[in-house]
Design a protein around this motif. Structure first.
Motif, mmCIF file in Angstrom:
data_model
loop_
_atom_site.group_PDB
_atom_site.id
_atom_site.type_symbol
_atom_site.label_atom_id
_atom_site.label_comp_id
_atom_site.label_asym_id
_atom_site.label_seq_id
_atom_site.Cartn_x
_atom_site.Cartn_y
_atom_site.Cartn_z
ATOM 1 N N PRO A 1 0.800 -1.233 0.000
ATOM 2 C CA PRO A 1 0.000 0.000 0.000
ATOM 3 C C PRO A 1 0.830 1.279 0.000
ATOM 4 O O PRO A 1 0.383 2.312 -0.527
ATOM 5 C CB PRO A 1 -0.829 -0.129 1.285
ATOM 6 C CG PRO A 1 -0.947 -1.599 1.512
ATOM 7 C CD PRO A 1 0.358 -2.168 1.057
ATOM 8 N N ASP A 2 2.038 1.244 0.582
ATOM 9 C CA ASP A 2 2.864 2.451 0.644
ATOM 10 C C ASP A 2 3.722 2.655 -0.601
ATOM 11 O O ASP A 2 4.523 3.591 -0.665
ATOM 12 C CB ASP A 2 3.735 2.439 1.897
ATOM 13 C CG ASP A 2 4.742 1.283 1.917
ATOM 14 O OD1 ASP A 2 4.794 0.499 0.947
ATOM 15 O OD2 ASP A 2 5.482 1.161 2.917
ATOM 16 N N GLY A 3 3.609 1.767 -1.592
ATOM 17 C CA GLY A 3 4.381 1.906 -2.823
ATOM 18 C C GLY A 3 5.654 1.089 -2.859
ATOM 19 O O GLY A 3 6.294 0.995 -3.915
ATOM 20 N N ALA A 4 6.047 0.497 -1.728
ATOM 21 C CA ALA A 4 7.208 -0.394 -1.721
ATOM 22 C C ALA A 4 6.838 -1.721 -2.376
ATOM 23 O O ALA A 4 5.654 -2.042 -2.549
ATOM 24 C CB ALA A 4 7.696 -0.608 -0.295
ATOM 25 N N LEU A 5 7.856 -2.496 -2.743
ATOM 26 C CA LEU A 5 7.655 -3.784 -3.387
ATOM 27 C C LEU A 5 8.137 -4.898 -2.466
ATOM 28 O O LEU A 5 9.189 -4.785 -1.825
ATOM 29 C CB LEU A 5 8.413 -3.853 -4.711
ATOM 30 C CG LEU A 5 8.056 -2.783 -5.753
ATOM 31 C CD1 LEU A 5 8.912 -2.962 -7.001
ATOM 32 C CD2 LEU A 5 6.571 -2.821 -6.101
ATOM 33 N N ALA A 6 7.359 -5.976 -2.416
ATOM 34 C CA ALA A 6 7.666 -7.099 -1.539
ATOM 35 C C ALA A 6 7.709 -8.388 -2.350
ATOM 36 O O ALA A 6 7.324 -8.430 -3.525
ATOM 37 C CB ALA A 6 6.622 -7.202 -0.429
ATOM 38 N N LEU A 7 8.155 -9.452 -1.716
ATOM 39 C CA LEU A 7 8.143 -10.791 -2.297
ATOM 40 C C LEU A 7 6.875 -11.511 -1.848
ATOM 41 O O LEU A 7 6.409 -11.331 -0.725
ATOM 42 C CB LEU A 7 9.363 -11.585 -1.846
ATOM 43 C CG LEU A 7 10.723 -10.929 -2.065
ATOM 44 C CD1 LEU A 7 11.830 -11.819 -1.506
ATOM 45 C CD2 LEU A 7 10.966 -10.655 -3.541
ATOM 46 N N ARG A 8 6.328 -12.355 -2.730
ATOM 47 C CA ARG A 8 5.071 -13.040 -2.403
ATOM 48 C C ARG A 8 5.109 -14.467 -2.926
ATOM 49 O O ARG A 8 5.746 -14.752 -3.961
ATOM 50 C CB ARG A 8 3.883 -12.295 -3.006
ATOM 51 C CG ARG A 8 2.510 -12.854 -2.627
ATOM 52 C CD ARG A 8 1.396 -11.916 -3.092
ATOM 53 N NE ARG A 8 0.073 -12.389 -2.672
ATOM 54 C CZ ARG A 8 -0.734 -13.154 -3.412
ATOM 55 N NH1 ARG A 8 -0.346 -13.523 -4.637
ATOM 56 N NH2 ARG A 8 -1.910 -13.535 -2.956
ATOM 57 N N PHE A 9 4.432 -15.347 -2.212
ATOM 58 C CA PHE A 9 4.256 -16.743 -2.620
ATOM 59 C C PHE A 9 2.771 -17.018 -2.740
ATOM 60 O O PHE A 9 1.998 -16.775 -1.801
ATOM 61 C CB PHE A 9 4.869 -17.687 -1.587
ATOM 62 C CG PHE A 9 4.693 -19.150 -1.915
ATOM 63 C CD1 PHE A 9 5.665 -19.841 -2.624
ATOM 64 C CD2 PHE A 9 3.554 -19.835 -1.508
ATOM 65 C CE1 PHE A 9 5.510 -21.177 -2.925
ATOM 66 C CE2 PHE A 9 3.389 -21.179 -1.807
ATOM 67 C CZ PHE A 9 4.367 -21.847 -2.514
ATOM 68 N N ASP A 10 2.364 -17.552 -3.891
ATOM 69 C CA ASP A 10 0.960 -17.861 -4.146
ATOM 70 C C ASP A 10 0.863 -19.322 -4.562
ATOM 71 O O ASP A 10 1.371 -19.714 -5.621
ATOM 72 C CB ASP A 10 0.417 -16.957 -5.252
ATOM 73 C CG ASP A 10 -1.057 -17.196 -5.535
ATOM 74 O OD1 ASP A 10 -1.656 -18.089 -4.911
ATOM 75 O OD2 ASP A 10 -1.609 -16.488 -6.397
ATOM 76 N N PRO A 11 0.228 -20.185 -3.749
ATOM 77 C CA PRO A 11 0.123 -21.600 -4.122
ATOM 78 C C PRO A 11 -0.657 -21.835 -5.403
ATOM 79 O O PRO A 11 -0.426 -22.840 -6.095
ATOM 80 C CB PRO A 11 -0.572 -22.235 -2.909
ATOM 81 C CG PRO A 11 -1.226 -21.116 -2.191
ATOM 82 C CD PRO A 11 -0.395 -19.902 -2.451
ATOM 83 N N VAL A 12 -1.551 -20.926 -5.764
ATOM 84 C CA VAL A 12 -2.274 -21.058 -7.025
ATOM 85 C C VAL A 12 -1.305 -20.901 -8.200
ATOM 86 O O VAL A 12 -1.353 -21.658 -9.178
ATOM 87 C CB VAL A 12 -3.421 -20.034 -7.112
ATOM 88 C CG1 VAL A 12 -4.099 -20.089 -8.480
ATOM 89 C CG2 VAL A 12 -4.446 -20.288 -6.004
ATOM 90 N N ALA A 13 -0.418 -19.918 -8.098
ATOM 91 C CA ALA A 13 0.569 -19.714 -9.161
ATOM 92 C C ALA A 13 1.523 -20.905 -9.256
ATOM 93 O O ALA A 13 1.909 -21.328 -10.361
ATOM 94 C CB ALA A 13 1.346 -18.429 -8.910
ATOM 95 N N VAL A 14 1.919 -21.457 -8.110
ATOM 96 C CA VAL A 14 2.788 -22.639 -8.125
ATOM 97 C C VAL A 14 2.081 -23.806 -8.805
ATOM 98 O O VAL A 14 2.661 -24.505 -9.640
ATOM 99 C CB VAL A 14 3.206 -23.015 -6.689
ATOM 100 C CG1 VAL A 14 3.856 -24.398 -6.660
ATOM 101 C CG2 VAL A 14 4.171 -21.984 -6.137
ATOM 102 N N ALA A 15 0.810 -24.020 -8.460
ATOM 103 C CA ALA A 15 0.055 -25.112 -9.086
ATOM 104 C C ALA A 15 -0.121 -24.879 -10.581
ATOM 105 O O ALA A 15 -0.066 -25.827 -11.382
ATOM 106 C CB ALA A 15 -1.293 -25.271 -8.402
ATOM 107 N N ALA A 16 -0.330 -23.624 -10.984
ATOM 108 C CA ALA A 16 -0.454 -23.314 -12.408
ATOM 109 C C ALA A 16 0.830 -23.666 -13.146
ATOM 110 O O ALA A 16 0.800 -24.247 -14.254
ATOM 111 C CB ALA A 16 -0.798 -21.841 -12.595
ATOM 112 N N TYR A 17 1.969 -23.314 -12.557
ATOM 113 C CA TYR A 17 3.243 -23.678 -13.173
ATOM 114 C C TYR A 17 3.399 -25.195 -13.227
ATOM 115 O O TYR A 17 3.764 -25.770 -14.271
ATOM 116 C CB TYR A 17 4.410 -23.060 -12.395
ATOM 117 C CG TYR A 17 5.730 -23.602 -12.868
ATOM 118 C CD1 TYR A 17 6.283 -23.185 -14.064
ATOM 119 C CD2 TYR A 17 6.377 -24.607 -12.142
ATOM 120 C CE1 TYR A 17 7.457 -23.739 -14.535
ATOM 121 C CE2 TYR A 17 7.556 -25.163 -12.604
ATOM 122 C CZ TYR A 17 8.090 -24.726 -13.806
ATOM 123 O OH TYR A 17 9.248 -25.288 -14.281
#
Length: 388
Positions: free
Chosen positions: A120-136
């Motif tokens: 929300p403050d404009g910084a960038l973070a790392l994220r893990f999404d199990p849906v994206a992993v399953a899609a891959y």
């Protein structure tokens, strides 16, 4: 706590001079240029240590001395690989480096699916999404038994997710998962990853645990003699992915490992981010109960999201209960009369670092913010403790 910062060597865009200005006194690093399974020479270690010392800092912790896949799978070259690992430990001890981090994650080191998740403050973070992993897994890697080992609801969500990806997004997801994040010990393309997965076809969790114990029983007696503490980094994320077992994910995993190999050198890198992904890991309680084994601290927080996703939060926010964790570390330090090396793990990409080349998770300013916050938290806890 001894305040340290991770540095990836002479090619790191964050310099030793930068780190000196954060208030850290120590460096956590490795000879990343040495191939996995090769011996770290005494001379190369000494040269790197001198470079760090010349900057006004100390090399406090090795992160990491990689455990070759041949050790994890107990391949035919196990004896030679163990010999090389032992030689590297001897050479580190000769240079008075006594804390050595390693992990026992099969094939992939830490894994994320988004390296530029907008906060929300404009910084960038790392994220893990199990849906994206399953899609891959299902639609890009096309692992043979992916559909069988994936929850049906997740299969449906992953299929919808994949259908919405552009070709550029497909390529980006593949590279993010497989190309190797900072400090990762292996990198692949999808064809190479499919081939590598076959080496674990007959290795489940129990067998991987047996291989881990076998490794430690081979190296811990030497580490005991050398005064080295080997600290295992927990699985990240702390659950199986791509059909690969994970065996350093919970307090019970760790308790079993220390019971099987009680040597003093068998220790823990306590990572609040990795362990904190699981709500069933009681982080402050784990410090209290496993404290004598903790030789190194990774302090970061993740924000757990519905459905098993998580992203990197600011160091004092998120799900980690950081004040309670640092309070437990303070009690441990007082109880055992020792200071434990700590580094602010990961950090948001923020401010001027948004326009600079950075290693994902390892930009300067986000980690400096985290170090400052953790330093202040520790001093506040010390102040309150001293006053009863």
């Amino acid at each position: 706590m001894v305040q340290t910062m991770r540095w990836f060597g002479p090619n790191d865009p964050v310099t030793l001079r930068d780190i000196r200005q954060t208030g850290a006194t120590g460096i956590v690093t490795a000879l990343h240029e040495v191939p996995n399974g090769a011996v770290w020479s005494r001379e190369a270690i000494a040269d790197r240590k001198q470079m760090i010392h010349a900057s006004g800092l100390e090399w406090d912790v090795v992160e990491s001395l990689p455990v070759h896949e041949g050790i994890k799978t107990a391949s035919n070259d196990w004896d030679a690989l163990i010999g090389s690992y032992r030689d590297s430990l001897i050479n580190l001890a000769a240079n008075d480096i006594r804390v050595v981090t390693y992990n026992f994650m099969p094939l992939l080191d830490w894994t994320r699916t988004d390296l530029e998740y907008a906060m929300p403050d404009g910084a960038l973070a790392l994220r893990f999404d199990p849906v994206a992993v399953a899609a891959y897994d299902l639609h890009i890697l096309k692992r043979a038994d992916a559909a069988v080992t994936t929850d049906p609801e997740l299969v449906d969500a992953a299929t919808r997710y994949f259908k919405a990806l552009t070709p550029e997004a497909v390529d980006r997801l593949e590279r993010t998962i497989l190309a190797g994040l900072p400090g990762s010990e292996e990198s692949f393309d999808s064809a190479g990853f499919r081939a590598a997965l076959s080496t674990y076809a007959s290795i489940g969790a129990e067998r991987l645990r047996e291989h881990h114990v076998r490794f430690l029983r081979a190296v811990c007696p030497l580490a005991d003699d050398l005064g080295i503490r080997l600290v295992v980094h927990p699985d990240d994320p702390p659950f199986p992915i791509f059909g690969l077992p994970r065996v350093v994910s919970t307090e019970s995993d760790l308790a079993q490992l220390f019971a099987e190999v009680p040597n003093a050198s068998n220790g823990l890198c306590f990572c609040t981010g990795s362990l904190g992904v699981r709500a069933d890991n009681d982080l402050p309680g784990m410090v209290d109960r496993l404290g004598s084994r903790i030789g190194f601290l990774h302090l970061r927080s993740v924000e757990r999201e519905p459905g098993g996703a998580f992203h990197e939060a600011a160091h004092l926010e998120g799900s980690a209960e950081m004040a309670a964790v640092v309070g437990a570390v303070h009690r441990l330090s007082r109880r055992e009369g020792r200071r434990i090396p700590m580094r602010p793990d990961h950090g948001h990409q923020m401010l001027d670092d948004l326009n600079r080349l950075t290693n994902p998770g390892y930009s300067l300013l986000g980690r400096m913010r985290g170090l400052a916050e953790l330093r202040g938290l520790e001093r506040g806890i010390e102040w309150a403790s001293d006053r009863g």
